[in-house]
Enzyme design. Sequence first.
Site, PDB file in Angstrom:
ATOM      1  N   LYS A  34       0.848  -1.204   0.000  1.00  0.00           N
ATOM      2  CA  LYS A  34       0.000   0.000   0.000  1.00  0.00           C
ATOM      3  C   LYS A  34       0.881   1.251   0.000  1.00  0.00           C
ATOM      4  O   LYS A  34       0.591   2.221  -0.708  1.00  0.00           O
ATOM      5  CB  LYS A  34      -0.954  -0.029   1.203  1.00  0.00           C
ATOM      6  CG  LYS A  34      -2.057  -1.066   1.044  1.00  0.00           C
ATOM      7  CD  LYS A  34      -2.840  -1.359   2.313  1.00  0.00           C
ATOM      8  CE  LYS A  34      -3.768  -2.570   2.078  1.00  0.00           C
ATOM      9  NZ  LYS A  34      -4.508  -2.996   3.266  1.00  0.00           N
TER      10      LYS A  34
ATOM     11  N   GLN B 284      -4.997  -2.372   9.299  1.00  0.00           N
ATOM     12  CA  GLN B 284      -4.772  -3.654   8.629  1.00  0.00           C
ATOM     13  C   GLN B 284      -5.350  -4.800   9.469  1.00  0.00           C
ATOM     14  O   GLN B 284      -5.077  -4.889  10.662  1.00  0.00           O
ATOM     15  CB  GLN B 284      -3.267  -3.857   8.381  1.00  0.00           C
ATOM     16  CG  GLN B 284      -2.925  -5.092   7.554  1.00  0.00           C
ATOM     17  CD  GLN B 284      -3.507  -5.054   6.148  1.00  0.00           C
ATOM     18  OE1 GLN B 284      -3.546  -4.013   5.499  1.00  0.00           O
ATOM     19  NE2 GLN B 284      -3.959  -6.195   5.660  1.00  0.00           N
TER      20      GLN B 284
ATOM     21  N   ASP C 168     -11.262   2.071   3.610  1.00  0.00           N
ATOM     22  CA  ASP C 168     -11.526   0.646   3.409  1.00  0.00           C
ATOM     23  C   ASP C 168     -13.024   0.393   3.192  1.00  0.00           C
ATOM     24  O   ASP C 168     -13.410  -0.695   2.741  1.00  0.00           O
ATOM     25  CB  ASP C 168     -11.085  -0.155   4.646  1.00  0.00           C
ATOM     26  CG  ASP C 168      -9.768  -0.887   4.442  1.00  0.00           C
ATOM     27  OD1 ASP C 168      -9.432  -1.185   3.286  1.00  0.00           O
ATOM     28  OD2 ASP C 168      -9.093  -1.159   5.457  1.00  0.00           O
TER      29      ASP C 168
HETATM   30  N1  GUN Z   1      -6.952  -7.660   5.416  1.00  0.00           N
HETATM   31  C1  GUN Z   1      -7.327  -8.374   4.329  1.00  0.00           C
HETATM   32  N2  GUN Z   1      -7.915  -7.570   3.420  1.00  0.00           N
HETATM   33  C2  GUN Z   1      -7.923  -6.328   3.950  1.00  0.00           C
HETATM   34  C3  GUN Z   1      -8.399  -5.063   3.490  1.00  0.00           C
HETATM   35  O1  GUN Z   1      -8.951  -4.911   2.405  1.00  0.00           O
HETATM   36  N3  GUN Z   1      -8.203  -4.016   4.330  1.00  0.00           N
HETATM   37  C4  GUN Z   1      -7.619  -4.158   5.537  1.00  0.00           C
HETATM   38  N4  GUN Z   1      -7.493  -3.078   6.311  1.00  0.00           N
HETATM   39  N5  GUN Z   1      -7.161  -5.302   6.006  1.00  0.00           N
HETATM   40  C5  GUN Z   1      -7.315  -6.389   5.209  1.00  0.00           C
END
Ligand code: GUN
Length: 292
Positions: free
Chosen positions: A52, A96, A119
Site C-alpha cells: 500500500k 490492517q 476501506d
Molecule cells: N486484510 C485483508 N484484506 C484487507 C483489506 O482490504 N483491508 C484491511 N485493512 N485489512 C485487510
Amino acid sequence: MQIIDGKQIAANIKSEIATEVEKLRSEHGHTPHLAAILVGEDPASQTYVANKEKACAEVGMVSSVYKLPATISQEELIKTIQFINTDDEIDGMIVQLPLPKHIVVNDVIESISPLKDVDGFHPVNIGKMVIGEPSFLPATPMGIMLLLERSGVVVSGKHCVVVGRSNIVGTPMSIILSRNLKNANATVTLCHSKTQNLPQICAMADILIVAIGKCEMIDKQYVREGATVIDVGMHRVPDASKKSGFALRGDVKFDEVSPLCEFITPVPGGVGPMTITGLIMNTLKAYKAKLK
Ligand code: GUN
C-alpha cells in the site's frame, strides 16, 4: 478465452490517478495522505501494508504507517485512531486486519471516522452502500467492478454468482452487483458454506466470483462454458522451483477451468493488484471531499 490482466489495468488506473494527484497538489498545495495502522508482526500483513505504501508513492501520495505492538490494548489502539481522525493532514486511514484476538474488530472499525474510512468497512459506509448513497466502497469489490468494466464484460442483466459472504468481499460484492449502477444491475445469487448443490448453482452463472479462501476448490464442474470467472483467492503453496520457496494459487483450478471461460482472472496478477488501486481511489475521493 481471454485472461483479464489486473496488473495492467491497475497500472493504467494508477497512472490516471498520478496525473490527477499532481494537478490537485499544484492547485491546492496539499498532497493526499493515507495512514495505515499495523498491529503486530504478521508477515502477510506487513507485505500488504508495504504494498500500500509502494502504491501511494507510485501515484505521488503521502503514506504513513503506525506500527503498534501486538500487545497493545484496544483502548490505546482506539486512541491512535482518534488522533488520526482529527489530524487534518491525513485524508484516509486503514487498520490492517486481522487484529490480535484480544481486540474486538468491530469496536475498532466503528472508531474510525466514516469520512476517513477508505476501506469502506465502517457501518455508516456499509449502510450507505446498501441504500445506494455515495460512500467508500470496500476496495476488493470496487477493484472487481473496475476489472469487469475495463475488460468490456457486460454485467447488466446477467446472472452473477458470488461464492463467499465475508464482510470484506462477498457480501459487499453481492450488493454492489445488484444495484442500479453503471455496469451493475445484475441478478445476484450469494452462496456460502451452507449452500446446497453449490456446483450446480455456480454452473448457472454468467459471471462467477469466488472468494471462499479454499485453495483450488473450484474445478470445471462449477463452471459453464462461456462464463466469466473472477478469482479472489490467494494461497501460498510450497514450490521448490521458486526463489521464495512458494507459488501463489487462487480458489479456482486455473488450468482446468480457464479453457471453458470467456474471461478469467489469473492468480497472481488478477484481483490482487486491483484491491490496492481501489484503496488509492478511495483516498483520492476522501481528499476531494475535504476540498469541497
Ligand atoms: N486484510 C485483508 N484484506 C484487507 C483489506 O482490504 N483491508 C484491511 N485493512 N485489512 C485487510
